[in-house]
Scaffold this motif. Structure first.
Motif, PDB file in Angstrom:
ATOM      1  N   ILE A 290      56.752 -38.014  -8.420  1.00 25.70           N
ATOM      2  CA  ILE A 290      55.287 -38.092  -8.403  1.00 25.70           C
ATOM      3  C   ILE A 290      54.789 -38.476  -7.007  1.00 25.70           C
ATOM      4  O   ILE A 290      53.841 -37.880  -6.479  1.00 25.70           O
ATOM      5  CB  ILE A 290      54.792 -39.118  -9.446  1.00 25.70           C
ATOM      6  CG1 ILE A 290      55.146 -38.622 -10.864  1.00 25.70           C
ATOM      7  CG2 ILE A 290      53.290 -39.349  -9.307  1.00 25.70           C
ATOM      8  CD1 ILE A 290      54.808 -39.604 -11.947  1.00 25.70           C
ATOM      9  N   LYS A 291      55.455 -39.435  -6.391  1.00 21.16           N
ATOM     10  CA  LYS A 291      55.056 -39.868  -5.053  1.00 21.16           C
ATOM     11  C   LYS A 291      55.281 -38.759  -4.027  1.00 21.16           C
ATOM     12  O   LYS A 291      54.444 -38.507  -3.156  1.00 21.16           O
ATOM     13  CB  LYS A 291      55.841 -41.122  -4.650  1.00 21.16           C
ATOM     14  CG  LYS A 291      55.367 -41.745  -3.351  1.00 21.16           C
ATOM     15  CD  LYS A 291      56.047 -43.078  -3.109  1.00 21.16           C
ATOM     16  CE  LYS A 291      55.513 -43.727  -1.837  1.00 21.16           C
ATOM     17  NZ  LYS A 291      56.155 -45.048  -1.591  1.00 21.16           N
ATOM     18  N   ALA A 292      56.427 -38.084  -4.134  1.00 21.63           N
ATOM     19  CA  ALA A 292      56.747 -37.017  -3.183  1.00 21.63           C
ATOM     20  C   ALA A 292      55.757 -35.860  -3.290  1.00 21.63           C
ATOM     21  O   ALA A 292      55.397 -35.246  -2.277  1.00 21.63           O
ATOM     22  CB  ALA A 292      58.163 -36.513  -3.424  1.00 21.63           C
ATOM     23  N   ARG A 293      55.288 -35.593  -4.506  1.00 21.96           N
ATOM     24  CA  ARG A 293      54.370 -34.457  -4.685  1.00 21.96           C
ATOM     25  C   ARG A 293      53.079 -34.638  -3.903  1.00 21.96           C
ATOM     26  O   ARG A 293      52.448 -33.652  -3.474  1.00 21.96           O
ATOM     27  CB  ARG A 293      54.063 -34.266  -6.176  1.00 21.96           C
ATOM     28  CG  ARG A 293      53.260 -32.989  -6.477  1.00 21.96           C
ATOM     29  CD  ARG A 293      54.055 -31.759  -6.081  1.00 21.96           C
ATOM     30  NE  ARG A 293      53.407 -30.524  -6.480  1.00 21.96           N
ATOM     31  CZ  ARG A 293      52.605 -29.782  -5.707  1.00 21.96           C
ATOM     32  NH1 ARG A 293      52.333 -30.177  -4.462  1.00 21.96           N
ATOM     33  NH2 ARG A 293      52.076 -28.664  -6.154  1.00 21.96           N
ATOM     34  N   THR A 294      52.669 -35.895  -3.692  1.00 23.48           N
ATOM     35  CA  THR A 294      51.443 -36.149  -2.925  1.00 23.48           C
ATOM     36  C   THR A 294      51.638 -35.814  -1.445  1.00 23.48           C
ATOM     37  O   THR A 294      50.655 -35.642  -0.716  1.00 23.48           O
ATOM     38  CB  THR A 294      51.001 -37.619  -3.053  1.00 23.48           C
ATOM     39  OG1 THR A 294      52.009 -38.468  -2.461  1.00 23.48           O
ATOM     40  CG2 THR A 294      50.810 -38.013  -4.509  1.00 23.48           C
ATOM     41  N   LEU A 295      52.915 -35.734  -1.001  1.00 20.16           N
ATOM     42  CA  LEU A 295      53.203 -35.467   0.415  1.00 20.16           C
ATOM     43  C   LEU A 295      53.513 -33.998   0.677  1.00 20.16           C
ATOM     44  O   LEU A 295      53.654 -33.595   1.839  1.00 20.16           O
ATOM     45  CB  LEU A 295      54.387 -36.334   0.874  1.00 20.16           C
ATOM     46  CG  LEU A 295      54.202 -37.853   0.750  1.00 20.16           C
ATOM     47  CD1 LEU A 295      55.486 -38.572   1.162  1.00 20.16           C
ATOM     48  CD2 LEU A 295      53.039 -38.330   1.597  1.00 20.16           C
ATOM     49  N   TYR A 296      53.659 -33.216  -0.400  1.00 15.69           N
ATOM     50  CA  TYR A 296      53.995 -31.802  -0.250  1.00 15.69           C
ATOM     51  C   TYR A 296      52.936 -30.948  -0.948  1.00 15.69           C
ATOM     52  O   TYR A 296      52.873 -30.914  -2.183  1.00 15.69           O
ATOM     53  CB  TYR A 296      55.382 -31.498  -0.835  1.00 15.69           C
ATOM     54  CG  TYR A 296      56.523 -32.023   0.003  1.00 15.69           C
ATOM     55  CD1 TYR A 296      57.123 -31.225   0.977  1.00 15.69           C
ATOM     56  CD2 TYR A 296      57.005 -33.314  -0.162  1.00 15.69           C
ATOM     57  CE1 TYR A 296      58.181 -31.694   1.751  1.00 15.69           C
ATOM     58  CE2 TYR A 296      58.058 -33.807   0.615  1.00 15.69           C
ATOM     59  CZ  TYR A 296      58.629 -32.986   1.567  1.00 15.69           C
ATOM     60  OH  TYR A 296      59.669 -33.465   2.340  1.00 15.69           O
ATOM     61  N   SER A 297      52.120 -30.282  -0.155  1.00 19.74           N
ATOM     62  CA  SER A 297      51.100 -29.387  -0.710  1.00 19.74           C
ATOM     63  C   SER A 297      51.753 -28.115  -1.233  1.00 19.74           C
ATOM     64  O   SER A 297      52.932 -27.840  -0.958  1.00 19.74           O
ATOM     65  CB  SER A 297      50.077 -29.033   0.371  1.00 19.74           C
ATOM     66  OG  SER A 297      50.718 -28.264   1.395  1.00 19.74           O
ATOM     67  N   ASP A 298      50.980 -27.322  -1.954  1.00 17.00           N
ATOM     68  CA  ASP A 298      51.497 -26.035  -2.444  1.00 17.00           C
ATOM     69  C   ASP A 298      51.927 -25.146  -1.273  1.00 17.00           C
ATOM     70  O   ASP A 298      52.959 -24.470  -1.337  1.00 17.00           O
ATOM     71  CB  ASP A 298      50.432 -25.316  -3.269  1.00 17.00           C
ATOM     72  CG  ASP A 298      50.155 -26.010  -4.597  1.00 17.00           C
ATOM     73  OD1 ASP A 298      50.981 -26.853  -4.995  1.00 17.00           O
ATOM     74  OD2 ASP A 298      49.127 -25.709  -5.229  1.00 17.00           O
ATOM     75  N   GLU A 299      51.127 -25.154  -0.199  1.00 17.78           N
ATOM     76  CA  GLU A 299      51.448 -24.349   0.979  1.00 17.78           C
ATOM     77  C   GLU A 299      52.752 -24.813   1.617  1.00 17.78           C
ATOM     78  O   GLU A 299      53.583 -23.994   2.043  1.00 17.78           O
ATOM     79  CB  GLU A 299      50.306 -24.425   2.004  1.00 17.78           C
ATOM     80  CG  GLU A 299      49.011 -23.766   1.560  1.00 17.78           C
ATOM     81  CD  GLU A 299      48.226 -24.623   0.570  1.00 17.78           C
ATOM     82  OE1 GLU A 299      48.573 -25.821   0.400  1.00 17.78           O
ATOM     83  OE2 GLU A 299      47.275 -24.091  -0.037  1.00 17.78           O
ATOM     84  N   LYS A 300      52.942 -26.137   1.675  1.00 19.50           N
ATOM     85  CA  LYS A 300      54.159 -26.687   2.267  1.00 19.50           C
ATOM     86  C   LYS A 300      55.377 -26.344   1.413  1.00 19.50           C
ATOM     87  O   LYS A 300      56.465 -26.060   1.935  1.00 19.50           O
ATOM     88  CB  LYS A 300      54.047 -28.205   2.435  1.00 19.50           C
ATOM     89  CG  LYS A 300      55.272 -28.855   3.072  1.00 19.50           C
ATOM     90  CD  LYS A 300      55.583 -28.269   4.452  1.00 19.50           C
ATOM     91  CE  LYS A 300      56.845 -28.862   5.035  1.00 19.50           C
ATOM     92  NZ  LYS A 300      57.215 -28.224   6.315  1.00 19.50           N
ATOM     93  N   LEU A 301      55.219 -26.334   0.108  1.00 21.00           N
ATOM     94  CA  LEU A 301      56.338 -25.999  -0.773  1.00 21.00           C
ATOM     95  C   LEU A 301      56.806 -24.566  -0.532  1.00 21.00           C
ATOM     96  O   LEU A 301      58.005 -24.282  -0.581  1.00 21.00           O
ATOM     97  CB  LEU A 301      55.930 -26.183  -2.240  1.00 21.00           C
ATOM     98  CG  LEU A 301      55.852 -27.627  -2.745  1.00 21.00           C
ATOM     99  CD1 LEU A 301      55.374 -27.651  -4.197  1.00 21.00           C
ATOM    100  CD2 LEU A 301      57.181 -28.338  -2.617  1.00 21.00           C
ATOM    101  N   VAL A 302      55.867 -23.666  -0.263  1.00 25.70           N
ATOM    102  CA  VAL A 302      56.238 -22.281   0.051  1.00 25.70           C
ATOM    103  C   VAL A 302      57.101 -22.254   1.308  1.00 25.70           C
ATOM    104  O   VAL A 302      58.128 -21.555   1.360  1.00 25.70           O
ATOM    105  CB  VAL A 302      54.979 -21.410   0.253  1.00 25.70           C
ATOM    106  CG1 VAL A 302      55.372 -20.025   0.779  1.00 25.70           C
ATOM    107  CG2 VAL A 302      54.204 -21.275  -1.055  1.00 25.70           C
ATOM    108  N   GLU A 303      56.729 -23.026   2.313  1.00 28.04           N
ATOM    109  CA  GLU A 303      57.516 -23.107   3.550  1.00 28.04           C
ATOM    110  C   GLU A 303      58.906 -23.689   3.278  1.00 28.04           C
ATOM    111  O   GLU A 303      59.911 -23.254   3.843  1.00 28.04           O
ATOM    112  CB  GLU A 303      56.785 -23.963   4.581  1.00 28.04           C
ATOM    113  CG  GLU A 303      55.481 -23.364   5.091  1.00 28.04           C
ATOM    114  CD  GLU A 303      54.783 -24.282   6.075  1.00 28.04           C
ATOM    115  OE1 GLU A 303      55.423 -25.282   6.503  1.00 28.04           O
ATOM    116  OE2 GLU A 303      53.626 -24.009   6.413  1.00 28.04           O
ATOM    117  N   VAL A 304      58.951 -24.696   2.417  1.00 28.14           N
ATOM    118  CA  VAL A 304      60.228 -25.337   2.075  1.00 28.14           C
ATOM    119  C   VAL A 304      61.179 -24.342   1.422  1.00 28.14           C
ATOM    120  O   VAL A 304      62.369 -24.270   1.766  1.00 28.14           O
ATOM    121  CB  VAL A 304      59.990 -26.543   1.146  1.00 28.14           C
ATOM    122  CG1 VAL A 304      61.324 -27.035   0.563  1.00 28.14           C
ATOM    123  CG2 VAL A 304      59.302 -27.676   1.893  1.00 28.14           C
TER     124      VAL A 304
END
Length: 335
Positions: A290-304
């Motif tokens: 839950i905490k990590a999700r606040t640091l990773y946006s949807d756009e960032k997840l695509v990059e990941v």
């Protein structure tokens, strides 16, 4: 017509434990744990039949030709009713075809057991066709998924410990699917617990800490918090302790796939234990998601996910060393 698949090595083990021996065994497969276990079981079960130490022999295939081995198998025992010949590293025997004729008419006073590390590509070729037709061929397949979890729970029960399916999965995620390593780690946990009966998530974590070894969840947590220094420290520790880069990439992919589900789960107010199951983790680790999700946006997840795919391709197609690949992966994820 030859069988397309060989029966499980466990079928042979069950009969061997009852001291019902076949004149020939050809054990093969990718599961080194089961091959070793079968070898030990065979040696132990055969002991009462041995009246002379000369009636048991272990041969490495590179040391003797197959013709010599088969000649030894046809010679009478020294002082026992039966003799045991174990042939290790049978995969290194270059010409196995003479085994076809022996398997068709084996010596009744000899138990001849071959141990072949690895798979066999064509079971319809000789001598495997004849071995299969005479029920002498057995495969050691690696346990996967629920079968592996059930085995681990059973191992814990034999040691007098209770291990839940959820915590067994955590242990597999930390250690990997190698049963020798899982058994070793389970033994360490049992020693740590002493008289306590239940293997908890805390005890699993504590043993890792006592051994000064990080686990995959430590890496996920460090990356989830975007702590680059800790992420690299943990990743290098994992690699130094035998973790494969493919394992790290697979587990990180699973982690970020879980993160991608967090937003929807929160809007539905799903209980923590159920939400943890859906994202593929233990409820002990769910607050970190839950905490990590606040640091990773949807756009960032695509990059990941792009970075993870790039690293996976790099492992399979380049000669870059493991630490370089994982360092670049972490740098791209945390950029």
């Amino acid at each position: 017509m030859a069988k397309s698949k060989a029966p499980s090595i466990l079928e042979a083990v069950a009969e061997i434990k009852k001291r019902k021996f076949k004149p020939v065994y050809y054990f093969f497969g990718e599961d080194s744990y089961n091959l070793s276990f079968t070898l030990q079981t065979l040696e132990e079960a055969f002991k009462p039949l041995l009246q002379s130490e000369f009636d048991k022999e272990t041969i490495y295939s590179e040391d003797r030709s197959l013709i010599d081995i088969l000649g030894l198998a046809t010679s009478f025992p020294f002082g026992s009713e039966k003799k045991l010949i174990i042939v290790r590293e049978a995969e290194k025997i270059k010409d196995k075809k003479p085994l076809k004729d022996y398997a068709s008419s084996p010596a009744e006073f000899t138990v001849l057991a071959f141990f072949h590390n690895g798979s066999i590509t064509n079971l319809s070729s000789e001598p495997f066709k004849t071995l299969s037709e005479n029920n002498f061929l057995f495969e050691a397949k690696e346990l996967k998924g629920k079968n592996l979890i059930d085995w681990l729970i059973g191992e814990a029960e034999e040691k007098g410990k209770k291990l839940s399916e959820e915590n067994a999965q955590v242990l597999v995620d930390i250690v990997g699917e190698n049963r020798n390593m899982l058994e070793d780690q389970l033994e360490k946990i049992c020693v740590f617990l002493n008289k306590e009966k239940e293997i908890t998530i805390e005890s699993i974590q504590q043993v890792s800490s006592e051994l000064k070894q990080f686990n995959i969840f430590d890496l996920q947590n460090a990356i989830g918090l975007k702590d680059k220094s800790k992420s690299l420290t943990v990743a290098f520790n994992l690699l130094d302790n035998g973790a494969e880069p493919t394992f790290i990439i697979t587990m990180l992919t699973r982690y970020f796939m879980g993160l991608a589900k967090i937003t929807e789960l929160k809007t539905k107010n799903i209980p923590i234990q159920e939400a943890a199951r859906i994202v593929g983790t233990h409820h002990f680790y769910y607050p970190g998601y839950i905490k990590a999700r606040t640091l990773y946006s949807d756009e960032k997840l695509v990059e990941v996910f792009r970075a993870l795919l790039k690293a996976d391709v790099s492992v399979k197609t380049t000669t870059s060393d493991d630490k370089t690949i994982i360092t670049l992966l972490i740098a791209e994820i945390l950029h």
